[in-house]
Design a protein around this motif. Sequence first.
Motif, short mmCIF file in Angstrom:
data_model
loop_
_atom_site.label_atom_id
_atom_site.label_comp_id
_atom_site.label_asym_id
_atom_site.label_seq_id
_atom_site.Cartn_x
_atom_site.Cartn_y
_atom_site.Cartn_z
N VAL A 7 36.08 33.41 48.91
CA VAL A 7 37.16 34.38 49.09
C VAL A 7 36.66 35.80 48.86
N VAL A 8 35.83 36.00 47.83
CA VAL A 8 35.29 37.34 47.57
C VAL A 8 34.43 37.80 48.74
N GLY A 9 33.58 36.92 49.25
CA GLY A 9 32.75 37.28 50.39
C GLY A 9 33.56 37.64 51.61
N LEU A 10 34.64 36.88 51.87
CA LEU A 10 35.48 37.19 53.03
C LEU A 10 36.24 38.49 52.85
N LEU A 11 36.70 38.75 51.63
CA LEU A 11 37.41 40.01 51.38
C LEU A 11 36.49 41.21 51.54
N GLY B 124 29.28 41.16 52.48
CA GLY B 124 30.08 39.99 52.12
C GLY B 124 29.24 38.86 51.56
N ILE B 125 28.08 38.65 52.15
CA ILE B 125 27.17 37.61 51.67
C ILE B 125 26.65 37.96 50.28
N LEU B 126 26.27 39.20 50.09
CA LEU B 126 25.79 39.61 48.78
C LEU B 126 26.88 39.50 47.71
N LYS C 175 37.12 40.09 56.76
CA LYS C 175 37.59 39.09 57.72
C LYS C 175 39.07 38.82 57.49
N PRO C 176 39.84 38.70 58.56
CA PRO C 176 41.27 38.39 58.40
C PRO C 176 41.47 36.92 58.02
N PHE C 177 42.35 36.68 57.08
CA PHE C 177 42.58 35.32 56.60
C PHE C 177 43.46 34.50 57.55
#
Length: 95
Positions: free
Chosen positions: A60-64, A3-5, A68-70
């Motif tokens: 948003v891209v990192g969380l997706l 997600g970080i990358l 991670k649940p929004f």
Amino acid sequence: MRGILAAVLALAVVGLPAGQVALLAVFSWTGCFIECGDPEPVVGLMWAGLSMSLFSVPVVVGLLVAGKPFRRIWPRLLVVAAVVLGGLVLLQRVA
């Protein structure tokens, strides 16, 4: 870690356009670029909203990608967006 990358890669893609749009917002609020003219706060607010939208893409891209649940995260993201927008409005008042 993925997600970080993914967020860093998305920031590399949208970072320059988002920065340019943020500069357009500041130029619209102050009315000064090379020469000073009449400020246009409504246009500056539009550019600031677009800039904030572009800067939110990496988050948003990192969380997706991280999965991670929004449901638990979106209220915090909304507070951060409100603080950033408030800071931009205060920048308009100062500049």
